[in-house]
Design a protein around this motif. Structure first.
Motif: not given
Length: 183
Positions: A119, A121, A127, A129, A143
């Motif tokens: 993840r 951030l 965000v 993931e 991602v």
């Protein structure tokens, strides 16, 4: 209303059909049917049309007969496929949360899971993931938006004194840190 080559051609065909059907004088055939000139076209031309020779002869340069150029429609574009990350794999040393400095060039935090999940951030609340795959000293984060590849990663431990110990994660020279002991 905006200029449309298709409307100009359709209008010209409609006028010719009305004049021919109403027993017109034939004067309409002597006047070229053209669209307004655009800066990227020479005056007196219609985009999407090609001159056609009348039956049995060569075209008269003063009276062009225009036919629309057919438009071939291809298959409609399909939506982009859903993001499919490969199976993740990271060493235990990476598992956990790492804090960055929150600048625009870095993630505010990175969290690695034991199953290779990751993840990212950002300070602005974004965000992402996906999965992380470590291979030797290289690391790739899969991602949405594309993989993020790092040629070199490492983890170094350092003692900050007064019983505080930290680990520093370097991703191609960019540092992320986490506290391992103390206060």
């Amino acid at each position: 209303m905006t200029y449309s080559p298709a409307r100009a051609i359709a209008g010209a065909v409609l006028v010719a059909a009305v004049v021919a059907g109403c027993g017109g004088s034939g004067r309409a055939a002597d006047t070229p049917t053209t669209a307004p000139s655009a800066p990227d076209r020479p005056a007196g031309t219609v985009s999407g049309a090609t001159p056609r020779a009348p039956a049995g002869g060569t075209p008269d340069p003063l009276t062009p007969v225009l036919t629309p150029t057919p438009t071939v429609a291809g298959p409609s574009p399909s939506p982009p496929p859903a993001f499919a990350a490969p199976r993740g794999s990271v060493p235990d040393r990476l598992v956990g949360e790492w804090d960055g400095d929150g600048t625009a060039l870095r993630f505010d935090r990175i969290r690695f899971a034991g199953d290779g999940g990751v993840r990212l951030l950002y300070a602005n609340g974004l965000v992402l993931e996906g999965t992380a795959v470590a291979e030797g000293t290289s690391l790739t984060l899969y991602v949405p938006g594309g993989p993020i590849a790092y040629a070199y990663w490492s983890v170094e431990e350092f003692d900050a004194g007064y019983g505080y110990t930290f680990e520093n994660l370097l991703l191609d020279g960019v540092s992320y840190v986490r506290q391992t002991s103390g206060g």
